[in-house]
Design a protein around this motif. Structure first.
Motif, PDB file in Angstrom:
ATOM      1  N   ASN A  30      -1.146  10.920   3.064  1.00 48.91           N
ATOM      2  CA  ASN A  30      -1.954  11.944   3.346  1.00 48.91           C
ATOM      3  C   ASN A  30      -1.099  12.928   3.679  1.00 48.91           C
ATOM      4  OD1 ASN A  30      -4.408  10.636   3.562  1.00 48.91           O
ATOM      5  ND2 ASN A  30      -3.853   9.733   5.238  1.00 48.91           N
TER       6      ASN A  30
ATOM      7  N   THR B 251       0.812  -1.213   0.113  1.00 49.36           N
ATOM      8  CA  THR B 251      -0.006  -0.054   0.091  1.00 49.36           C
ATOM      9  C   THR B 251       0.891   1.254   0.061  1.00 49.36           C
ATOM     10  OG1 THR B 251      -1.931   1.240   1.326  1.00 49.36           O
ATOM     11  CG2 THR B 251      -0.046  -0.170   2.635  1.00 49.36           C
TER      12      THR B 251
ATOM     13  N   GLY C  38      -4.355   1.611   5.246  1.00 49.81           N
ATOM     14  CA  GLY C  38      -5.820   1.446   4.722  1.00 49.81           C
ATOM     15  C   GLY C  38      -6.250   0.135   5.117  1.00 49.81           C
TER      16      GLY C  38
ATOM     17  N   GLY D   6      -0.445   4.861  -5.808  1.00 44.85           N
ATOM     18  CA  GLY D   6      -1.007   3.629  -6.141  1.00 44.85           C
ATOM     19  C   GLY D   6      -1.276   3.054  -7.500  1.00 44.85           C
TER      20      GLY D   6
ATOM     21  N   HIS E  10      -0.738   4.779   0.533  1.00 45.82           N
ATOM     22  CA  HIS E  10      -1.684   5.877   0.415  1.00 45.82           C
ATOM     23  C   HIS E  10      -0.753   6.892   1.569  1.00 45.82           C
ATOM     24  CE1 HIS E  10      -5.162   7.975   2.368  1.00 45.82           C
ATOM     25  NE2 HIS E  10      -5.608   8.162   1.047  1.00 45.82           N
TER      26      HIS E  10
END
Length: 196
Positions: A42, A38, A55, A173, A40
């Motif tokens: 932020n 993964t 996630g 991703g 992800h």
């Protein structure tokens, strides 16, 4: 009446036997003992500080008590679930949650994350294990790799430049991107990671 009671009891036993725990990546089920990669990211403080997040969720087929362990394989992380945050590995060699309530109607967000500086390349690998409390036969596990390393994400090594090729931009991703954050830019055989 006796026959009806027998049928109801058999259905109840079958229902309990089929109840299970399962890890999910977003909404997608993760097979037992599988590896999940993964990426992800932020943005916490614009242009300065970011957070990579797994996630990963834990799903249950019944309302129950569960035990969860998160063990580092490579790198450090923090897991925040069931109202408490545990940094791993320091000062804890692993994170352990015991006899926590889980509802069949709600997936539990495990909130596994680590902070990053702008343009930082980082890979964190950990093993998750969960089971219903006092029921080792319900044990499930998966390995989670959280990374911003474009070589790991794209599987590209030793590429050469092609300045005449069209420019393609992807998020970490692997999907086409045109927003802000950490992106992978590919032009011909050249791939680079850029914070926009």
């Amino acid at each position: 009446m006796k026959k009806l009671f027998t049928i109801i009891a058999a259905l109840a036993i079958t229902s309990i036997a089929n109840a299970q725990l399962q890890f999910k990546h977003g909404t997608e089920p993760v097979e037992n003992n599988a590896e999940v990669v993964t990426s992800h990211v932020n943005e916490l403080i614009p242009g300065i500080l970011y957070q990579i997040d797994s996630g990963i969720y834990l799903s249950s087929a019944k309302d129950a008590k569960v035990d969860l362990t998160a063990e580092p394989i490579d790198g450090s992380f923090e897991i925040c679930t069931w109202g408490s945050c545990i940094p791993v590995p320091s000062p804890n060699p692993k994170a352990e949650y015991t006899a926590q309530n889980i509802l069949s109607s709600k997936d539990e967000n495990l909130q596994i994350h680590e902070t990053l500086k702008k343009d930082e390349i980082k890979t964190i690998k950990l093993k998750l294990t969960a089971q219903y409390t006092n029921d080792p036969s319900s044990k499930v596990s998966c390995t989670v790799i959280m990374t911003t390393d474009p070589d790991i994400l794209a599987g590209i090594n030793g590429v050469e430049a092609d300045n005449n090729a069209p420019v393609q931009t992807y998020n970490v991703g692997g999907r086409a991107a045109n927003g802000k954050g950490l992106v992978i830019i590919k032009q011909g055989n050249t791939v680079k990671k850029v914070m926009q």
